[in-house]
Design a protein around this motif. Sequence first.
Motif, PDB file in Angstrom:
ATOM      1  N   ILE A 171       0.843  -1.199   0.000  1.00 17.13           N
ATOM      2  CA  ILE A 171       0.000   0.000   0.000  1.00 17.13           C
ATOM      3  C   ILE A 171       0.875   1.245   0.000  1.00 17.13           C
ATOM      4  O   ILE A 171       0.610   2.222  -0.707  1.00 17.13           O
ATOM      5  CB  ILE A 171      -0.945   0.000   1.210  1.00 17.13           C
ATOM      6  CG1 ILE A 171      -1.949  -1.150   1.110  1.00 17.13           C
ATOM      7  CG2 ILE A 171      -1.696   1.333   1.300  1.00 17.13           C
ATOM      8  CD1 ILE A 171      -2.868  -1.283   2.311  1.00 17.13           C
ATOM      9  N   ASP A 172       1.943   1.211   0.756  1.00 16.04           N
ATOM     10  CA  ASP A 172       2.813   2.384   0.908  1.00 16.04           C
ATOM     11  C   ASP A 172       3.632   2.686  -0.340  1.00 16.04           C
ATOM     12  O   ASP A 172       3.862   3.852  -0.677  1.00 16.04           O
ATOM     13  CB  ASP A 172       3.763   2.184   2.094  1.00 16.04           C
ATOM     14  CG  ASP A 172       3.039   2.170   3.429  1.00 16.04           C
ATOM     15  OD1 ASP A 172       1.908   2.705   3.496  1.00 16.04           O
ATOM     16  OD2 ASP A 172       3.598   1.616   4.394  1.00 16.04           O
ATOM     17  N   VAL A 173       4.092   1.645  -1.050  1.00 16.56           N
ATOM     18  CA  VAL A 173       5.045   1.872  -2.141  1.00 16.56           C
ATOM     19  C   VAL A 173       4.422   1.829  -3.525  1.00 16.56           C
ATOM     20  O   VAL A 173       5.062   2.233  -4.501  1.00 16.56           O
ATOM     21  CB  VAL A 173       6.214   0.859  -2.081  1.00 16.56           C
ATOM     22  CG1 VAL A 173       6.912   0.918  -0.741  1.00 16.56           C
ATOM     23  CG2 VAL A 173       5.743  -0.555  -2.390  1.00 16.56           C
ATOM     24  N   THR A 174       3.177   1.355  -3.640  1.00 12.53           N
ATOM     25  CA  THR A 174       2.545   1.229  -4.953  1.00 12.53           C
ATOM     26  C   THR A 174       1.835   2.517  -5.323  1.00 12.53           C
ATOM     27  O   THR A 174       0.971   2.996  -4.581  1.00 12.53           O
ATOM     28  CB  THR A 174       1.545   0.054  -4.960  1.00 12.53           C
ATOM     29  OG1 THR A 174       2.232  -1.147  -4.591  1.00 12.53           O
ATOM     30  CG2 THR A 174       0.919  -0.111  -6.332  1.00 12.53           C
ATOM     31  N   ASP A 175       2.180   3.078  -6.475  1.00  9.77           N
ATOM     32  CA  ASP A 175       1.642   4.380  -6.875  1.00  9.77           C
ATOM     33  C   ASP A 175       0.115   4.386  -6.911  1.00  9.77           C
ATOM     34  O   ASP A 175      -0.520   5.347  -6.481  1.00  9.77           O
ATOM     35  CB  ASP A 175       2.196   4.772  -8.249  1.00  9.77           C
ATOM     36  CG  ASP A 175       3.682   5.108  -8.206  1.00  9.77           C
ATOM     37  OD1 ASP A 175       4.206   5.309  -7.095  1.00  9.77           O
ATOM     38  OD2 ASP A 175       4.314   5.161  -9.282  1.00  9.77           O
TER      39      ASP A 175
END
Length: 226
Positions: free
Chosen positions: A170-174
């Motif tokens: 969730i944090d790293v996916t655009d």
Amino acid sequence: MSDRYRDARLNFNLRKTMTPQQIADMYNDFADEYEEKHLGLGLRSHLRIGEYMADTYPQDQRATLRVLDVGAGTGLVGEMLSELGFVQIDALDPAQKMLDIAKTKNIYQRLICAFLNKDRIDEIETDQYDCITAAGAFNEGLIPVCAFHEMIRIVKPGGRIVFTITDKYIDVTDGYRNDLLPFIQKMADEGVWDVTAVPLADGAIHLLDGPGTLYSFKVNVTEKIL
């Protein structure tokens, strides 16, 4: 086996510039070694899906439920469901060679090679399934948030969308960072679905990927125009 996109298999940052077809081609290229590689690295998302499905659906209901395994790949979730007594299982994946391997396991009634996004999948009728499952299908370049429109369409009112996702993705996916959690809440606020969120400990989804969540959305509508 082709070496196309080899580095992007485990480095999700490299997928940000790849097209959906290139992502599918990447999985086609390493279909033969997918299970050995990822199970060896600690893939466990299919186990979490199986546990939840067993806890949610009594044994005497499982044979009659229609399940769509989204991002089915080589059939790890399908194998779990079959062992638990689910019989009417279909597979959906954009990588044909992954589905070819899944076919050899004789656990799916239909294998549908298609991308899951905002577009209608003509092979699937509205309200066709009692449940959608997805394990390891929510990370860079895979299922976009807009695909929930199609999932809502194909699940019966009262049916469920069940999937796992790590906090890391969730944090790293655009496409997820600023959109996924607000979208989930918005659909809940509008009564489209009721949300169950099961926290999962570090390593429960994948040994390398930290904690996450198993989501189960009980869908309350036939279709939702997003």
